[in-house]
Design a protein around this motif. Structure first.
Motif, PDB file in Angstrom:
ATOM      1  N   TRP A  29     -62.057 -17.364  52.723  1.00 51.43           N
ATOM      2  CA  TRP A  29     -60.801 -18.096  52.558  1.00 51.43           C
ATOM      3  C   TRP A  29     -60.387 -18.136  51.089  1.00 51.43           C
ATOM      4  O   TRP A  29     -59.210 -18.014  50.765  1.00 51.43           O
ATOM      5  CB  TRP A  29     -60.901 -19.508  53.135  1.00 51.43           C
ATOM      6  CG  TRP A  29     -59.784 -20.390  52.688  1.00 51.43           C
ATOM      7  CD1 TRP A  29     -59.873 -21.485  51.898  1.00 51.43           C
ATOM      8  CD2 TRP A  29     -58.376 -20.229  52.964  1.00 51.43           C
ATOM      9  NE1 TRP A  29     -58.629 -22.012  51.668  1.00 51.43           N
ATOM     10  CE2 TRP A  29     -57.690 -21.260  52.314  1.00 51.43           C
ATOM     11  CE3 TRP A  29     -57.639 -19.301  53.692  1.00 51.43           C
ATOM     12  CZ2 TRP A  29     -56.309 -21.406  52.367  1.00 51.43           C
ATOM     13  CZ3 TRP A  29     -56.257 -19.441  53.750  1.00 51.43           C
ATOM     14  CH2 TRP A  29     -55.601 -20.481  53.099  1.00 51.43           C
ATOM     15  N   SER A  30     -61.355 -18.314  50.207  1.00 48.14           N
ATOM     16  CA  SER A  30     -61.054 -18.359  48.781  1.00 48.14           C
ATOM     17  C   SER A  30     -60.350 -17.078  48.325  1.00 48.14           C
ATOM     18  O   SER A  30     -59.368 -17.135  47.578  1.00 48.14           O
ATOM     19  CB  SER A  30     -62.347 -18.576  47.995  1.00 48.14           C
ATOM     20  OG  SER A  30     -62.084 -18.626  46.631  1.00 48.14           O
ATOM     21  N   GLY A  31     -60.828 -15.939  48.792  1.00 47.20           N
ATOM     22  CA  GLY A  31     -60.198 -14.669  48.449  1.00 47.20           C
ATOM     23  C   GLY A  31     -58.817 -14.518  49.061  1.00 47.20           C
ATOM     24  O   GLY A  31     -57.869 -14.071  48.400  1.00 47.20           O
ATOM     25  N   VAL A  32     -58.684 -14.898  50.328  1.00 50.31           N
ATOM     26  CA  VAL A  32     -57.398 -14.822  51.028  1.00 50.31           C
ATOM     27  C   VAL A  32     -56.394 -15.747  50.346  1.00 50.31           C
ATOM     28  O   VAL A  32     -55.242 -15.363  50.105  1.00 50.31           O
ATOM     29  CB  VAL A  32     -57.565 -15.184  52.521  1.00 50.31           C
ATOM     30  CG1 VAL A  32     -56.220 -15.383  53.198  1.00 50.31           C
ATOM     31  CG2 VAL A  32     -58.378 -14.112  53.244  1.00 50.31           C
ATOM     32  N   LYS A  33     -56.834 -16.944  50.016  1.00 48.07           N
ATOM     33  CA  LYS A  33     -55.958 -17.920  49.371  1.00 48.07           C
ATOM     34  C   LYS A  33     -55.459 -17.409  48.022  1.00 48.07           C
ATOM     35  O   LYS A  33     -54.270 -17.525  47.707  1.00 48.07           O
ATOM     36  CB  LYS A  33     -56.705 -19.245  49.190  1.00 48.07           C
ATOM     37  CG  LYS A  33     -55.883 -20.325  48.538  1.00 48.07           C
ATOM     38  CD  LYS A  33     -56.693 -21.590  48.361  1.00 48.07           C
ATOM     39  CE  LYS A  33     -55.890 -22.618  47.609  1.00 48.07           C
ATOM     40  NZ  LYS A  33     -56.689 -23.763  47.195  1.00 48.07           N
ATOM     41  N   ALA A  34     -56.356 -16.824  47.234  1.00 51.48           N
ATOM     42  CA  ALA A  34     -55.962 -16.304  45.915  1.00 51.48           C
ATOM     43  C   ALA A  34     -54.917 -15.202  46.064  1.00 51.48           C
ATOM     44  O   ALA A  34     -53.926 -15.173  45.322  1.00 51.48           O
ATOM     45  CB  ALA A  34     -57.187 -15.777  45.175  1.00 51.48           C
ATOM     46  N   ARG A  35     -55.106 -14.330  47.019  1.00 45.33           N
ATOM     47  CA  ARG A  35     -54.146 -13.241  47.231  1.00 45.33           C
ATOM     48  C   ARG A  35     -52.802 -13.797  47.720  1.00 45.33           C
ATOM     49  O   ARG A  35     -51.745 -13.340  47.291  1.00 45.33           O
ATOM     50  CB  ARG A  35     -54.710 -12.227  48.234  1.00 45.33           C
ATOM     51  CG  ARG A  35     -53.830 -11.046  48.453  1.00 45.33           C
ATOM     52  CD  ARG A  35     -53.701 -10.172  47.211  1.00 45.33           C
ATOM     53  NE  ARG A  35     -52.753  -9.099  47.480  1.00 45.33           N
ATOM     54  CZ  ARG A  35     -51.665  -8.846  46.770  1.00 45.33           C
ATOM     55  NH1 ARG A  35     -51.403  -9.545  45.690  1.00 45.33           N
ATOM     56  NH2 ARG A  35     -50.843  -7.880  47.099  1.00 45.33           N
ATOM     57  N   LEU A  36     -52.846 -14.776  48.610  1.00 42.40           N
ATOM     58  CA  LEU A  36     -51.604 -15.389  49.097  1.00 42.40           C
ATOM     59  C   LEU A  36     -50.860 -16.090  47.966  1.00 42.40           C
ATOM     60  O   LEU A  36     -49.631 -16.015  47.889  1.00 42.40           O
ATOM     61  CB  LEU A  36     -51.899 -16.371  50.241  1.00 42.40           C
ATOM     62  CG  LEU A  36     -52.143 -15.742  51.594  1.00 42.40           C
ATOM     63  CD1 LEU A  36     -52.752 -16.757  52.563  1.00 42.40           C
ATOM     64  CD2 LEU A  36     -50.851 -15.167  52.162  1.00 42.40           C
ATOM     65  N   GLU A  37     -51.589 -16.759  47.088  1.00 45.96           N
ATOM     66  CA  GLU A  37     -50.945 -17.411  45.946  1.00 45.96           C
ATOM     67  C   GLU A  37     -50.197 -16.386  45.100  1.00 45.96           C
ATOM     68  O   GLU A  37     -49.074 -16.646  44.653  1.00 45.96           O
ATOM     69  CB  GLU A  37     -51.987 -18.149  45.099  1.00 45.96           C
ATOM     70  CG  GLU A  37     -52.463 -19.431  45.734  1.00 45.96           C
ATOM     71  CD  GLU A  37     -53.634 -20.078  45.012  1.00 45.96           C
ATOM     72  OE1 GLU A  37     -54.309 -19.395  44.196  1.00 45.96           O
ATOM     73  OE2 GLU A  37     -53.888 -21.263  45.273  1.00 45.96           O
ATOM     74  N   GLU A  38     -50.814 -15.219  44.891  1.00 45.17           N
ATOM     75  CA  GLU A  38     -50.156 -14.150  44.136  1.00 45.17           C
ATOM     76  C   GLU A  38     -48.880 -13.691  44.833  1.00 45.17           C
ATOM     77  O   GLU A  38     -47.829 -13.554  44.205  1.00 45.17           O
ATOM     78  CB  GLU A  38     -51.083 -12.934  43.996  1.00 45.17           C
ATOM     79  CG  GLU A  38     -52.253 -13.120  43.084  1.00 45.17           C
ATOM     80  CD  GLU A  38     -53.200 -11.921  43.122  1.00 45.17           C
ATOM     81  OE1 GLU A  38     -52.795 -10.827  43.573  1.00 45.17           O
ATOM     82  OE2 GLU A  38     -54.354 -12.091  42.701  1.00 45.17           O
ATOM     83  N   LEU A  39     -48.989 -13.435  46.137  1.00 40.25           N
ATOM     84  CA  LEU A  39     -47.831 -12.943  46.891  1.00 40.25           C
ATOM     85  C   LEU A  39     -46.690 -13.957  46.891  1.00 40.25           C
ATOM     86  O   LEU A  39     -45.521 -13.586  46.714  1.00 40.25           O
ATOM     87  CB  LEU A  39     -48.231 -12.586  48.321  1.00 40.25           C
ATOM     88  CG  LEU A  39     -49.119 -11.356  48.478  1.00 40.25           C
ATOM     89  CD1 LEU A  39     -49.609 -11.230  49.919  1.00 40.25           C
ATOM     90  CD2 LEU A  39     -48.376 -10.097  48.057  1.00 40.25           C
ATOM     91  N   PHE A  40     -47.009 -15.223  47.096  1.00 42.26           N
ATOM     92  CA  PHE A  40     -45.955 -16.240  47.087  1.00 42.26           C
ATOM     93  C   PHE A  40     -45.370 -16.415  45.682  1.00 42.26           C
ATOM     94  O   PHE A  40     -44.169 -16.630  45.535  1.00 42.26           O
ATOM     95  CB  PHE A  40     -46.462 -17.567  47.644  1.00 42.26           C
ATOM     96  CG  PHE A  40     -46.505 -17.607  49.140  1.00 42.26           C
ATOM     97  CD1 PHE A  40     -45.336 -17.581  49.891  1.00 42.26           C
ATOM     98  CD2 PHE A  40     -47.711 -17.664  49.816  1.00 42.26           C
ATOM     99  CE1 PHE A  40     -45.360 -17.616  51.276  1.00 42.26           C
ATOM    100  CE2 PHE A  40     -47.747 -17.700  51.193  1.00 42.26           C
ATOM    101  CZ  PHE A  40     -46.566 -17.668  51.929  1.00 42.26           C
ATOM    102  N   HIS A  41     -46.210 -16.297  44.662  1.00 42.29           N
ATOM    103  CA  HIS A  41     -45.713 -16.384  43.289  1.00 42.29           C
ATOM    104  C   HIS A  41     -44.734 -15.251  43.001  1.00 42.29           C
ATOM    105  O   HIS A  41     -43.724 -15.448  42.313  1.00 42.29           O
ATOM    106  CB  HIS A  41     -46.877 -16.359  42.298  1.00 42.29           C
ATOM    107  CG  HIS A  41     -46.450 -16.469  40.873  1.00 42.29           C
ATOM    108  ND1 HIS A  41     -46.011 -17.657  40.330  1.00 42.29           N
ATOM    109  CD2 HIS A  41     -46.376 -15.547  39.885  1.00 42.29           C
ATOM    110  CE1 HIS A  41     -45.675 -17.455  39.070  1.00 42.29           C
ATOM    111  NE2 HIS A  41     -45.893 -16.180  38.770  1.00 42.29           N
TER     112      HIS A  41
END
Length: 120
Positions: A15-27
């Motif tokens: 989840w930590s990895g998925v969350k970090a990638r999602l934060e990038e995409l939303f940013h």
């Protein structure tokens, strides 16, 4: 118990990895590419929910939220919102909060279990 902890640790690490990638995409405001990662995050939350409640994982049917003792407040409404609008930033925030709340419940429950065991 050790197996449950290993499974939960694996879920939270992924989840930590998925969350970090999602934060990038939303940013980057790249909402088109968030759907697949959000689905993975949703799947991880469902796995976490089942494992933390010591239930067998059943992905082929609707989630029986009422059967879970450890679950975040208003999980049915929040989860339905996330599932219906996975590419919204607000859905990502809700999913992140559900993961945090479930982790807190899991940790609290384990502390209670350990403290209630008679010392040998």
């Amino acid at each position: 118990m050790a197996n449950q902890m290993a499974e939960v640790s694996s879920i939270l690490q992924e989840w930590s990895g998925v969350k970090a990638r999602l934060e990038e995409l939303f940013h980057e405001r790249n909402h088109e590419n968030t759907r697949e990662l959000m689905q993975r995050g949703i799947d991880l939350f469902v796995q976490f929910l089942y494992f933390s409640n010591e239930k067998a994982l059943q992905l082929d049917r609707s989630i029986p939220f009422i059967q879970f003792d450890l679950k975040p407040v208003n999980i049915e409404e929040r989860f339905a919102f996330i599932k219906s609008r996975p590419s919204l930033f607000h859905s990502f925030r809700q999913l992140s909060e559900l993961m945090v709340e479930q982790e807190k419940l899991f940790v609290k429950n384990n502390i209670i279990k350990k403290s209630s065991k008679p010392k040998a």
